[in-house]
Design an enzyme around this catalytic site. Structure first.
Site, PDB file in Angstrom:
ATOM      1  N   LYS A 278       0.821  -1.213   0.000  1.00  0.00           N
ATOM      2  CA  LYS A 278       0.000   0.000   0.000  1.00  0.00           C
ATOM      3  C   LYS A 278       0.857   1.266   0.000  1.00  0.00           C
ATOM      4  O   LYS A 278       0.512   2.252  -0.650  1.00  0.00           O
ATOM      5  CB  LYS A 278      -0.952  -0.022   1.193  1.00  0.00           C
ATOM      6  CG  LYS A 278      -2.068  -1.046   1.028  1.00  0.00           C
ATOM      7  CD  LYS A 278      -2.986  -1.105   2.237  1.00  0.00           C
ATOM      8  CE  LYS A 278      -4.088  -2.126   2.014  1.00  0.00           C
ATOM      9  NZ  LYS A 278      -4.974  -2.258   3.199  1.00  0.00           N
TER      10      LYS A 278
ATOM     11  N   LYS B 220      -6.949  -9.545 -11.726  1.00  0.00           N
ATOM     12  CA  LYS B 220      -7.858  -9.683 -10.596  1.00  0.00           C
ATOM     13  C   LYS B 220      -8.787  -8.473 -10.536  1.00  0.00           C
ATOM     14  O   LYS B 220      -8.353  -7.335 -10.665  1.00  0.00           O
ATOM     15  CB  LYS B 220      -7.065  -9.775  -9.285  1.00  0.00           C
ATOM     16  CG  LYS B 220      -7.955  -9.855  -8.052  1.00  0.00           C
ATOM     17  CD  LYS B 220      -7.145  -9.839  -6.766  1.00  0.00           C
ATOM     18  CE  LYS B 220      -8.070  -9.823  -5.551  1.00  0.00           C
ATOM     19  NZ  LYS B 220      -7.324  -9.780  -4.269  1.00  0.00           N
TER      20      LYS B 220
ATOM     21  N   LYS C  71     -11.066  -2.426  -7.488  1.00  0.00           N
ATOM     22  CA  LYS C  71     -11.305  -0.996  -7.726  1.00  0.00           C
ATOM     23  C   LYS C  71     -10.002  -0.301  -8.128  1.00  0.00           C
ATOM     24  O   LYS C  71      -9.993   0.626  -8.928  1.00  0.00           O
ATOM     25  CB  LYS C  71     -11.870  -0.340  -6.466  1.00  0.00           C
ATOM     26  CG  LYS C  71     -13.246  -0.820  -6.057  1.00  0.00           C
ATOM     27  CD  LYS C  71     -13.759  -0.012  -4.875  1.00  0.00           C
ATOM     28  CE  LYS C  71     -15.011  -0.623  -4.281  1.00  0.00           C
ATOM     29  NZ  LYS C  71     -14.745  -1.883  -3.571  1.00  0.00           N
TER      30      LYS C  71
END
Length: 319
Positions: free
Chosen positions: A110, A189, A192
């Site tokens: 992240k 995959k 969003k």
């Protein structure tokens, strides 16, 4: 057997969310003690917009209920309505080595994608451990990218148990390999982050546009087509039983139909499958006070269990 899962209220749900997680939760209600919460504390690691978080939480509640979560069969609540989880989070942090968190893949990924390297993001696995351990969870359904977090929760539980005795149930991650990865419109995959989703509660116009964007090869209309490597087929089979998949496979192998025909067919499948859920979703959104009542009902049940657990922990730690 107690099963627990939490999903962040991060906007519109897509079919990857449904087949990858929500459908398993709905099915589990019939044979397990199902605990499910809207993870609004966790959502704060990516956004601190209070009004947006509030609205997304209500939308998430409406979505999960319309897709089959039954508040009479499952304990369903808003994470922030059970404050004990934050108390346990702090206590567990005293048993969590920095090195354990530094090895967390999710944190590194992240931050690499541009998310702020905050303490909240870094200690995310400890809060997840508190979510799990507070309710003596046995099984945690997760995607492959979350397995490590369940392992961290288990490591923390073992460390506490070695210190205090058998106070926490050791959780296990469960991944449904058949639907572990739902492909998106580009074949990657569905996520969003990749902007390749097919959203459940979007308008028919948006749904048609998303399905039309599915990437295919250049096989001519009249030629047989490879169903195994076709993104349309990979998505369509999620909605079909074995005989339905076989019929679609025959259409691919026969030739005479283009990918446009199969996209129209998929659009019809998705619309029919989620028709009732969409109607219920829109009805629930018009009744925010009713949604709050349902969440309060679940929070009351969750809080009772949490308080009983915390009382045992208070005795151990001297609070």
């Amino acid at each position: 057997m107690r099963v627990l899962t939490g999903l962040q209220p991060s906007g519109d749900l897509h079919i990857g969310n449904y087949f990858g997680a929500i459908k398993q939760m709905v099915d589990a209600q019939e044979k397990s003690q199902m605990f499910m919460f809207i993870a609004n504390y966790h959502a704060m690691t990516s956004s601190q917009d209070g009004e947006k978080l509030k609205q997304n939480s209500l939308k998430a509640a409406a979505a999960f209920l319309s897709l089959g979560i039954d508040p009479q069969k499952s304990v369903f609540w808003l994470q922030s309505d059970v404050k004990e989880v934050m108390e346990l989070y702090w206590i567990l942090s005293q048993f969590t080595p920095m090195g354990l968190l530094e090895r967390a893949h999710s944190y590194k990924d992240k931050v690499a994608k541009g998310l702020s390297a905050s303490h909240g993001l870094f200690s995310y696995p400890v809060l997840m451990a508190a979510d799990i351990l507070l309710f003596d969870t046995r099984i945690v359904p997760v995607g492959k990218d979350q397995i490590q977090h369940v392992e961290i929760a288990r490591d923390i539980a073992l460390k506490v148990n070695n210190e205090w005795g058998e106070i926490f149930t050791l959780p296990e991650a469960r991944v449904n390999e058949e639907v572990a990865v739902v492909v998106g419109t580009d074949g990657a995959k569905m996520s969003k982050s990749y902007q390749n989703t097919i959203d459940i509660f979007s308008s028919e116009k948006t749904l048609k546009k998303q399905i039309s964007s599915i990437v295919t090869d250049s096989t001519a209309l009249e030629d047989p087509k490879d169903h195994e490597n076709c993104n349309i087929f990979k998505i369509a089979k999620l909605f079909l039983d074995e005989s339905g998949q076989k019929e679609l496979q025959i259409r691919y192998e026969k030739g005479g139909e283009g990918y446009g025909h199969f996209k129209i067919y998929l659009n019809e499948l998705v619309n029919a499958y989620f028709k009732e859920a969409r109607e219920k979703y829109n009805e629930l959104l018009e009744k925010p006070s009713h949604l709050k009542e349902i969440l309060d009902f679940g929070a009351t049940k969750a809080r009772k269990i949490a308080q009983e657990k915390m009382q045992k922990i208070y005795e151990k730690i001297g609070l």
